[in-house]
Design an enzyme around this catalytic site. Structure first.
Site, PDB file in Angstrom:
ATOM      1  CG  ASP A  89      -5.047   2.300  -3.049  1.00  0.00           C
ATOM      2  OD1 ASP A  89      -4.886   2.627  -1.847  1.00  0.00           O
ATOM      3  OD2 ASP A  89      -5.827   1.410  -3.397  1.00  0.00           O
ATOM      4  CB  SER A 108      -5.666   4.384   4.998  1.00  0.00           C
ATOM      5  OG  SER A 108      -6.634   4.772   4.070  1.00  0.00           O
ATOM      6  N   GLY A 168      -2.130  11.391   3.636  1.00  0.00           N
ATOM      7  CA  GLY A 168      -1.792  12.420   2.653  1.00  0.00           C
ATOM      8  C   GLY A 168      -0.840  11.979   1.560  1.00  0.00           C
ATOM      9  CE  LYS A 169      -0.555   5.870   1.425  1.00  0.00           C
ATOM     10  NZ  LYS A 169      -1.480   6.076   2.550  1.00  0.00           N
ATOM     11  CG  HIS A 202      -1.813   1.169   1.326  1.00  0.00           C
ATOM     12  ND1 HIS A 202      -2.797   1.432   0.391  1.00  0.00           N
ATOM     13  CD2 HIS A 202      -1.880   2.170   2.234  1.00  0.00           C
ATOM     14  CE1 HIS A 202      -3.436   2.534   0.730  1.00  0.00           C
ATOM     15  NE2 HIS A 202      -2.896   3.005   1.848  1.00  0.00           N
ATOM     16  NE  ARG A 244      16.437  18.957  15.093  1.00  0.00           N
ATOM     17  CZ  ARG A 244      16.336  20.037  15.887  1.00  0.00           C
ATOM     18  NH1 ARG A 244      16.224  19.882  17.191  1.00  0.00           N
ATOM     19  NH2 ARG A 244      16.374  21.260  15.370  1.00  0.00           N
TER      20      ARG A 244
END
Length: 314
Positions: free
Chosen positions: A178, A156, A159-160, A139, A244
């Site tokens: 998807d 899910s 915001g992909k 996915h 970071r």
């Protein structure tokens, strides 16, 4: 087990069928490797990989031409009695009528190509390696960013697809949304593609299905792409420590291949498209030999060393 139909191979490689009388609809190729039956023509059948696609080039052909009729009857019958899926003659070399006669009797399809033996062998192996490669579905969203295959994963609704759409608007190319079909074509390379049913489509919550190819043109989509980088989107956790500097790379594994992976925390106001672009460009720069995090670390170490020298002088 993955397989490729003989008809698909004929269409792809533009082969001529010299035995049209045979029904090839059920013939399948299950191995990406090929075999050139030179030793078998000489009578050596130990360790013969009969289930592979068999290729006859100029060397095998000239050897066959010099055989006596008596030996041809013996070796042709023995060879074609094996479980051979198909035999391909290269360089437009025409098999002798007796060979075709035995092939028809044993129901072994005989094909012919205009290509040189080495060229055809390289092309068919490369193509079969892709078609018959181990495959899984994951996915996520796969996008070509600056030539780097970026696989965006995450929960899910995180915001992909929206990130992929923004990347497309910025000139990058969508491979699949998807569902990503991942094939292991070598020990170093994973290739991602879209299922036929969802190819070029993106699902946007609140809008529905969007056809990227129709909206943004053919230059905005791509059929396949190697997977070079994974970006895993996750909800921001204020109690979690995030990397970071990036001195040590994290990896994720698909089909036994390790891929560099970045965990990106999501909170309002972050521009995912720019983050993905920067990650892809930075990954490409590392492959070219420059590591910004390592450069910063070196500068800090050099600065500390200079200060120590100055203190010693005082």
């Amino acid at each position: 087990m993955a397989s490729v139909s003989l008809k698909e191979i004929i269409d792809k490689m533009k082969l001529e069928n010299l035995t049209p009388e045979l029904d090839i609809s059920k013939v399948k190729i299950t191995q990406p490797d090929i075999n050139r039956p030179a030793l078998q023509m000489a009578g050596y059948f130990e360790h013969f990989e009969a289930t592979r696609l068999q290729i006859i080039g100029f060397v095998e052909y000239t050897y066959m031409q010099g055989l006596t009729q008596e030996y041809k009857e013996e070796v042709y019958n023995k060879l074609l009695s094996c479980d051979i899926p198909v035999i391909v003659f290269c360089r437009e070399l025409q098999p002798d009528p007796f060979f075709l006669q035995v092939a028809l009797k044993k129901e072994v399809p005989i094909l012919m190509t205009k290509k040189a033996t080495s060229n055809f062998t390289a092309e068919i192996i490369r193509w079969l390696n892709v078609k018959l490669a181990p495959c899984i579905s994951v996915h996520g969203v796969l996008v070509d960013v600056y030539g780097e295959g970026v696989l965006i994963t995450g929960e899910s609704g995180i915001g992909k697809s929206e990130a992929a759409l923004e990347l497309i608007k910025r000139g990058h190319r969508l491979v699949t949304d998807d569902v990503v079909e991942i094939r292991k074509v070598s020990d170093d390379t994973l290739i991602g593609s879209a299922p036929d049913i969802t190819k070029h489509f993106i699902e946007l919550r609140g809008i529905g299905i969007v056809d990227v190819k129709s909206l943004f043109g053919v230059s905005s989509v791509k059929d396949t792409q190697s997977i070079d980088l994974v970006i895993r989107l996750e909800e921001w956790d204020k109690d979690k420590e995030y990397d970071r500097l990036g001195l040590e790379e994290e990896h994720t594994e698909y089909l036994g291949n390790k891929i560099v992976c970045h965990n990106i925390p999501i909170r309002p106001g972050r521009n995912l498209a720019i983050i993905c672009e920067s990650a892809a460009a930075n990954h490409r720069q590392k492959k070219m030999g420059y590591n910004a995090a390592q450069e910063l670390y070196t500068r800090v170490q050099n600065s500390l060393a200079r200060r120590r020298d100055e203190d010693d002088e005082e």
